[in-house]
Design an enzyme around this catalytic site. Structure first.
Site: not given
Length: 610
Positions: A182, A249
């Site tokens: 991400d 994250e």
């Protein structure tokens, strides 16, 4: 008469003589001690050794661990037998362009996540739309891995790649290498400030631009490239190699890395891994004329403290007697908090302590006074005070490496301009110094809430416990919305650290001795060559480091004590504009990621290092 006088004075004279002797003896002793103290100050072993005593020890300190010990170069046998592959990774133009294409196309797939994103269970289609295209791209781009290695999906979109070692059933512990899929979102208002559109993945021959190029699709793609190069070279690991790629994250990692941690714990158990290596913000840093590689060996903790203030509503034409609405009361609380800074602590429990002792030992520019205070900071309160003061005022970064922090990041309250606000809420984000605790930081905020409640006769509820009953004026509520204690410290002695640090030195002093560019490269240096340079003739000092933020490693603490937060490269994430406009990676750094793991994974699989 004179004789009698003389006799009468004799005892007194004898006393005087004896007293003078005693005084002279004491004076000599004091002079001796003074000289000894002075000499010990200049010849203390502290400049070469680190005492294992706490602050306040005296002269008889035992010799301890050497300050900033640097380990010999470590490299696999392939470097001696045939180093063509690693040189190809670093300096071959065709490999460089193919690698740039892989990272560019990865950047072109948006994988941004938001704080308010739904859970995977609540809206699986949302996550499928976002991450299935990225998975499909990886599958297509790295056919060797997806065909010959074990690839599993955890919680729908977290990726776990397992390359089983030949001795997987023995006591040989596997290694876990991690990154995240991400990225942080793009603020639409900043689009016109980007040199290139953020999802175009433009490669200009030197830098590759775009969201995720630095944080951290470069690491994810680099790890996959390393494994494919190893597989093509015929490498067969004895130690199982595992890649773990989370997908949230940037919003805490609860959907991705947390599930990977649980998955690996169930499969392998606690304390079952050789090491875990994740991203890190401080790759190669420059401080006081010293070039440093700073693997993160701990992390600060964090907590979000939520404060709410309830007060009676009403028409704004009739404000409360105190003249403070709930918003005004919150403003007083915030001002009080922001005036009460956390005090800095400079102790051996913080990797920053050892980082700056390395700087003091090797810096050609640091003043003698500061060097001395840094090197003696674990032995002298005065030296510690001087070192702490210098670091606290040196820069924002050095200040926040040695202290807890607070930042009021969110505030909400009020619904209409002519209505008294009945509720206002603020969120205070704290990063907790490694010597502190979440509770200690929370109690700092609670202290100020108590003062406000007492001054304005308000109720107070802390973590659900009533500390003061609600009054006609209202109440304050305060609680921790999240909490993470500081991370355990990774050992920086022993074989695991020695191999890791030695391989870093090998990459940056022998394989890329000019430091920053393929164009300056001539030949790999041997141990006999007088090459200790990276970008200007200086050795790379490997020291423990710490970043001000947190990584996914919080979910892997139980797997091993050897956790390194480190990404090879020439820029920190701050310098490469991670999370900001014009995020980029200097492409030499990307190639160094591939080269480092190509060698390191061989190194930890050789007989002498098992």
């Amino acid at each position: 008469m004179d004789l009698e006088k003389s006799k009468s004075r004799q005892p007194e004279d004898q006393w005087f003589t004896r007293n003078t002797f005693v005084r002279l003896t004491l004076l000599a002793l004091l002079i001796f001690l003074s000289v000894a103290l002075t000499l010990s100050h200049f010849f203390t072993p502290s400049e070469n050794t680190q005492s294992n005593l706490p602050l306040g020890g005296f002269l008889s300190k035992p010799r301890g661990q050497e300050i900033c010990r640097q380990y010999d170069y470590k490299y696999p046998q392939s470097y001696i037998k045939d180093n063509s592959t690693v040189l190809n990774i670093l300096f071959n133009e065709t490999f460089r362009n193919h690698s740039a294409q892989k990272l560019s196309q990865a950047v072109q797939i948006p994988t941004d996540v938001y704080d308010e994103d739904p859970s995977v269970e609540k809206d699986p289609q949302y996550w499928n739309d976002k991450f299935t295209p990225f998975y499909d791209y990886l599958n297509k781009t790295f056919p060797i891995i997806f065909t010959h290695l074990q690839v599993e999906l955890v919680h729908s979109h977290a990726i776990v790649v397992t390359w089983k070692g030949k001795e997987a059933e023995s006591d040989l512990k596997p290694i876990l290498l991690t990154a995240h899929q991400d990225v942080v979102p793009i603020q639409k208002s900043t689009l016109d400030q980007w040199t290139y559109p953020p999802y175009d993945g433009v490669y200009d021959g030197d830098k590759l631009w775009g969201r995720g190029s630095s944080d951290c699709k470069n690491l994810l793609i680099g790890l996959l490239e390393s494994l494919e190069e190893l597989y093509k070279s015929g490498f067969k690991p004895k130690r199982t190699i595992i890649l773990g790629f989370g997908f949230d994250e940037e919003v805490g990692g609860e959907r991705g890395a947390q599930r990977i941690g649980q998955f690996l714990t169930q499969r392998y158990g606690n304390d079952s891994f050789y090491a875990v290596i994740d991203e890190g913000g401080q790759s190669v840093a420059y401080e006081e004329g010293v070039i440093l590689a700073l693997p993160g060996t701990s992390e600060k903790g964090s907590t979000d403290v939520v404060v709410g203030i309830n007060t009676p509503g009403g028409h704004s034409s009739v404000p409360p007697l105190s003249q403070h609405t709930s918003i005004g009361l919150m403003a007083i609380l915030i001002e009080s908090l922001e005036k009460d800074h956390f005090q800095p602590i400079f102790s051996p429990g913080n990797p920053t302590f050892h980082e700056y002792q390395c700087i003091a030992k090797y810096s050609p520019t640091l003043s003698h006074r500061i060097k001395k205070s840094l090197l003696n900071a674990d032995k002298s309160h005065r030296a510690n005070k001087q070192a702490t003061h210098w670091l606290y005022n040196k820069s924002l970064l050095s200040r926040y490496l040695i202290t807890s922090t607070q930042a009021v990041d969110i505030i909400n309250g009020g619904v209409k301009s002519n209505a008294l606000p009945e509720y206002v809420e603020a969120v205070i984000n704290h990063r907790v110094a490694v010597e502190s605790t979440v509770d200690e930081v929370y109690n700092h905020d609670l202290y100020h809430a108590k003062r406000l409640a007492k001054k304005f006769d308000l109720g107070l509820i802390s973590e659900g416990d009533i500390l003061r009953n609600e009054t006609k004026n209202g109440k304050i509520t305060i609680h921790k919305a999240s909490q993470l204690e500081p991370a355990p410290s990774t050992p920086t002695v022993g074989k695991v650290w020695e191999l890791f640090a030695g391989n870093i030195r090998h990459i940056y002093e022998q394989l890329v001795p000019s430091g920053n560019s393929k164009s300056c490269y001539s030949k790999p240096a041997s141990d006999d060559d007088n090459v200790d340079v990276v970008g200007g003739g200086k050795q790379v000092i490997v020291a423990p480091g710490i970043a001000t933020g947190n990584t996914d490693t919080r979910y892997y603490w139980n797997l091993t004590k050897n956790i390194f937060r480190y990404r090879p490269g020439l820029f920190t994430t701050v310098e490469s504009h991670a999370h900001g406009v014009d995020e980029f990676i200097r492409f030499d750094s990307h190639l160094q990621i591939i080269a480092f793991y190509y060698e390191y994974l061989q190194l930890i699989n050789e007989e002498d290092n098992l």
